[in-house]
Motif scaffolding. Structure first.
Motif, PDB file in Angstrom:
ATOM      1  N   THR A 173       0.830  -1.192   0.000  1.00 43.07           N
ATOM      2  CA  THR A 173       0.000   0.000   0.000  1.00 43.07           C
ATOM      3  C   THR A 173       0.873   1.254   0.000  1.00 43.07           C
ATOM      4  OG1 THR A 173      -1.806  -1.106   1.143  1.00 43.07           O
ATOM      5  CG2 THR A 173      -1.742   1.280   1.288  1.00 43.07           C
ATOM      6  N   GLN A 174       0.510   2.232  -0.847  1.00 40.88           N
ATOM      7  CA  GLN A 174       1.219   3.505  -0.882  1.00 40.88           C
ATOM      8  C   GLN A 174       0.404   4.553  -0.139  1.00 40.88           C
ATOM      9  OE1 GLN A 174       0.522   1.965  -4.000  1.00 40.88           O
ATOM     10  NE2 GLN A 174       2.494   0.941  -4.199  1.00 40.88           N
ATOM     11  N   PHE A 175       1.068   5.328   0.693  1.00 36.37           N
ATOM     12  CA  PHE A 175       0.404   6.369   1.469  1.00 36.37           C
ATOM     13  C   PHE A 175       0.856   7.742   0.975  1.00 36.37           C
ATOM     14  CE2 PHE A 175       0.386   2.679   4.256  1.00 36.37           C
ATOM     15  CZ  PHE A 175      -0.912   2.691   4.743  1.00 36.37           C
ATOM     16  N   GLY A 176      -0.072   8.699   1.006  1.00 28.66           N
ATOM     17  CA  GLY A 176       0.247  10.041   0.552  1.00 28.66           C
ATOM     18  C   GLY A 176       0.855  10.888   1.651  1.00 28.66           C
ATOM     19  N   LYS A 177       1.975  11.506   1.347  1.00 31.87           N
ATOM     20  CA  LYS A 177       2.585  12.457   2.273  1.00 31.87           C
ATOM     21  C   LYS A 177       2.224  13.857   1.778  1.00 31.87           C
ATOM     22  CE  LYS A 177       6.827  13.172   4.901  1.00 31.87           C
ATOM     23  NZ  LYS A 177       8.238  12.732   5.077  1.00 31.87           N
ATOM     24  N   LEU A 178       0.975  14.215   2.029  1.00 35.30           N
ATOM     25  CA  LEU A 178       0.459  15.479   1.536  1.00 35.30           C
ATOM     26  C   LEU A 178      -0.741  15.909   2.363  1.00 35.30           C
ATOM     27  CD1 LEU A 178      -1.721  14.884  -1.626  1.00 35.30           C
ATOM     28  CD2 LEU A 178      -0.592  13.000  -0.520  1.00 35.30           C
ATOM     29  N   ASP A 179      -1.086  17.185   2.249  1.00 34.10           N
ATOM     30  CA  ASP A 179      -2.283  17.740   2.859  1.00 34.10           C
ATOM     31  C   ASP A 179      -3.383  17.792   1.805  1.00 34.10           C
ATOM     32  OD1 ASP A 179      -0.751  18.264   5.164  1.00 34.10           O
ATOM     33  OD2 ASP A 179      -0.198  20.255   4.422  1.00 34.10           O
ATOM     34  N   MET A 180      -4.638  17.643   2.256  1.00 29.07           N
ATOM     35  CA  MET A 180      -5.775  17.743   1.343  1.00 29.07           C
ATOM     36  C   MET A 180      -6.905  18.530   1.990  1.00 29.07           C
ATOM     37  SD  MET A 180      -6.001  13.961  -0.439  1.00 29.07           S
ATOM     38  CE  MET A 180      -7.250  14.521  -1.623  1.00 29.07           C
ATOM     39  N   ASN A 181      -7.665  19.216   1.146  1.00 28.12           N
ATOM     40  CA  ASN A 181      -8.799  19.994   1.616  1.00 28.12           C
ATOM     41  C   ASN A 181      -9.807  20.124   0.483  1.00 28.12           C
ATOM     42  OD1 ASN A 181     -10.377  22.564   2.367  1.00 28.12           O
ATOM     43  ND2 ASN A 181      -9.150  22.215   4.186  1.00 28.12           N
ATOM     44  N   GLU A 182     -11.082  20.341   0.831  1.00 26.81           N
ATOM     45  CA  GLU A 182     -12.154  20.558  -0.142  1.00 26.81           C
ATOM     46  C   GLU A 182     -12.158  19.478  -1.223  1.00 26.81           C
ATOM     47  OE1 GLU A 182     -12.405  24.537  -1.648  1.00 26.81           O
ATOM     48  OE2 GLU A 182     -12.489  25.430   0.345  1.00 26.81           O
ATOM     49  N   VAL A 183     -12.402  18.245  -0.797  1.00 24.73           N
ATOM     50  CA  VAL A 183     -12.439  17.108  -1.716  1.00 24.73           C
ATOM     51  C   VAL A 183     -13.884  16.902  -2.168  1.00 24.73           C
ATOM     52  CG1 VAL A 183     -11.823  14.687  -2.049  1.00 24.73           C
ATOM     53  CG2 VAL A 183     -10.532  16.091  -0.404  1.00 24.73           C
ATOM     54  N   LEU A 184     -14.108  16.951  -3.479  1.00 26.72           N
ATOM     55  CA  LEU A 184     -15.455  16.908  -4.049  1.00 26.72           C
ATOM     56  C   LEU A 184     -15.570  15.763  -5.043  1.00 26.72           C
ATOM     57  CD1 LEU A 184     -15.734  20.737  -4.891  1.00 26.72           C
ATOM     58  CD2 LEU A 184     -16.404  19.615  -2.759  1.00 26.72           C
ATOM     59  N   PHE A 185     -16.680  15.030  -4.969  1.00 27.10           N
ATOM     60  CA  PHE A 185     -16.962  13.936  -5.903  1.00 27.10           C
ATOM     61  C   PHE A 185     -18.255  14.248  -6.646  1.00 27.10           C
ATOM     62  CE2 PHE A 185     -14.333  12.049  -2.638  1.00 27.10           C
ATOM     63  CZ  PHE A 185     -13.517  11.149  -3.320  1.00 27.10           C
ATOM     64  N   TYR A 186     -18.222  14.132  -7.968  1.00 23.60           N
ATOM     65  CA  TYR A 186     -19.386  14.396  -8.814  1.00 23.60           C
ATOM     66  C   TYR A 186     -19.690  13.188  -9.693  1.00 23.60           C
ATOM     67  CZ  TYR A 186     -18.899  19.418  -7.810  1.00 23.60           C
ATOM     68  OH  TYR A 186     -18.821  20.641  -7.191  1.00 23.60           O
ATOM     69  N   ASN A 187     -20.965  13.005 -10.013  1.00 20.10           N
ATOM     70  CA  ASN A 187     -21.335  11.972 -10.977  1.00 20.10           C
ATOM     71  C   ASN A 187     -21.654  12.575 -12.346  1.00 20.10           C
ATOM     72  OD1 ASN A 187     -23.859  13.113 -10.634  1.00 20.10           O
ATOM     73  ND2 ASN A 187     -24.756  11.346  -9.577  1.00 20.10           N
ATOM     74  N   VAL A 188     -21.094  13.758 -12.589  1.00 23.87           N
ATOM     75  CA  VAL A 188     -21.169  14.423 -13.889  1.00 23.87           C
ATOM     76  C   VAL A 188     -19.783  14.963 -14.228  1.00 23.87           C
ATOM     77  CG1 VAL A 188     -23.599  15.077 -13.626  1.00 23.87           C
ATOM     78  CG2 VAL A 188     -21.798  16.647 -12.860  1.00 23.87           C
ATOM     79  N   ALA A 189     -19.589  15.292 -15.506  1.00 23.55           N
ATOM     80  CA  ALA A 189     -18.326  15.885 -15.942  1.00 23.55           C
ATOM     81  C   ALA A 189     -18.391  17.400 -15.794  1.00 23.55           C
ATOM     82  CB  ALA A 189     -18.045  15.503 -17.392  1.00 23.55           C
ATOM     83  N   LEU A 190     -17.524  17.962 -14.975  1.00 21.93           N
ATOM     84  CA  LEU A 190     -17.440  19.414 -14.874  1.00 21.93           C
ATOM     85  C   LEU A 190     -16.821  19.975 -16.142  1.00 21.93           C
ATOM     86  CD1 LEU A 190     -16.147  19.901 -11.203  1.00 21.93           C
ATOM     87  CD2 LEU A 190     -18.519  19.910 -12.020  1.00 21.93           C
ATOM     88  N   ASP A 191     -17.317  21.136 -16.581  1.00 24.40           N
ATOM     89  CA  ASP A 191     -16.714  21.779 -17.742  1.00 24.40           C
ATOM     90  C   ASP A 191     -15.691  22.812 -17.286  1.00 24.40           C
ATOM     91  OD1 ASP A 191     -18.158  24.069 -16.991  1.00 24.40           O
ATOM     92  OD2 ASP A 191     -19.768  23.685 -18.419  1.00 24.40           O
TER      93      ASP A 191
END
Length: 259
Positions: A173-191
Motif C-alpha cells: 500500500t502507498q500512502f500520501g505524504k500530503l495535505d488535502m482539503n475541499e475534496v469533491l466527488f461528482y457523478n457528472v463531468a465538470l466543464d
C-alpha cells in the motif's frame, strides 16, 4: 506599510484570484499510515464523473513510488481501480507530476500532467480530474486544462474509496505524504467554466455533487461529509490547522496593496 500580493488572471477581462487564502484545517497524510476511508462511493462506475481537491505536497523528500491522493477499487493486478497520485518526476526541484491511473480487468489508462514544466510544485495546488466519456479523461491544474487522454476503461461493482492511501490489502500500500482539503466527488463531468469557478471563486457547483469533504473538523477521526452524511474515518489522524496557503499564479501579476 505595504505587502506584495501575487494574483492570477483568468481572462482578458481581468478576473483574478488572490494568492493567499485561509483554510481552517486540512487532513495531513504522514506517508506511512494516515488514510481516510470513505463510504463506497463507486464514483468510477458512472458514465461521467469528476473529482476535485486542493493538495499540498509539503515534503521535498524523494519517494520510492508515489503519493496517493484518491483511490477507488483494489490496485492489485487484474483488479478494477483508479488512483490519482503525485510521482517523483520533478522531485529534485520540489515539484511533482499529477498522474491519474485507471485500470479495469482488461485495459489500463494512465493520464499524466504535466510532462514538461513543474506546474505542480511544493505548496497548495488545485486538481480536478474529469471523465467526460468512456474515451475522454482530463486533468485540470489551477484552473487550466493540462492533459487529455483517450482510451476505454469500464468499471462495475467497485468498492473501497479512500483518501491519502491506495488499497492493496495492506501489502504494498502507498500512502500520501500530503495535505488535502475541499475534496469533491461528482457523478457528472465538470466543464472548464465550472472548474475555473472552483479555482478562482471558490464557487462549488451543486449539480451532480455526490460528496463534499471540506476537511474543517480539525481534530479526531471523523472527516465530515456535508451532502448526505457519508462521513469518512481517519486512521492515524493528523490535521494541520490555522494556516494560510499560497496559490501558484497561472498568469502572474504582482501588485502591491496597502495594509
Amino acid at each position: 506599510m505595504s505587502r506584495t500580493v501575487i494574483t492570477a488572471a483568468r481572462t482578458a477581462l481581468g478576473r483574478r484570484r488572490l494568492a493567499f487564502r485561509p483554510f481552517t484545517s486540512a487532513i495531513r497524510g504522514d506517508g506511512t499510515a494516515g488514510m481516510v476511508d470513505l463510504p463506497d462511493l463507486s464514483i468510477c462506475e458512472n458514465a461521467a464523473y469528476s473529482i476535485a481537491f486542493w493538495a499540498n505536497c509539503y515534503s521535498k523528500t524523494t519517494i520510492s513510488n508515489f503519493y496517493v491522493a484518491v483511490c477507488e477499487g483494489n490496485i492489485a493486478v487484474g483488479q478494477q481501480n483508479f488512483q490519482i497520485y503525485f510521482d517523483d518526476s520533478f522531485s529534485g526541484q520540489g515539484r511533482r507530476r499529477v498522474r491519474w491511473r485507471m485500470q479495469d480487468t482488461v485495459n489500463t489508462i494512465v493520464n499524466a500532467a504535466p510532462t514538461d514544466t513543474g506546474k505542480i510544485q511544493q505548496g497548495w495546488q488545485h486538481v480536478v480530474c474529469v471523465k467526460e466519456s468512456s474515451t475522454s479523461h482530463k486533468i485540470y491544474i489551477n484552473g487550466t486544462l493540462e492533459s487529455t487522454t483517450t482510451g476505454t476503461v469500464s468499471f462495475t461493482n467497485v468498492s473501497v474509496t479512500r483518501l491519502l492511501s491506495s488499497n492493496n490489502g495492506g501489502a504494498g500500500t502507498q500512502f500520501g505524504k500530503l495535505d488535502m482539503n475541499e475534496v469533491l466527488f461528482y457523478n457528472v463531468a465538470l466543464d472548464l467554466t465550472q472548474v475555473q469557478d472552483l479555482y478562482f471563486d471558490d464557487k462549488i457547483p451543486t449539480t451532480g455533487l455526490v460528496a463534499k469533504y471540506m476537511c474543517t473538523d480539525g481534530s479526531g477521526t471523523t472527516v465530515t461529509e456535508s451532502v448526505s452524511g457519508q462521513n469518512g474515518t481517519f486512521t492515524s489522524p493528523s490535521w494541520t490547522t490555522g494556516t494560510n496557503f499560497q496559490v501558484r499564479p497561472i498568469l502572474g501579476v504582482v501588485r502591491t496593496v496597502a495594509t
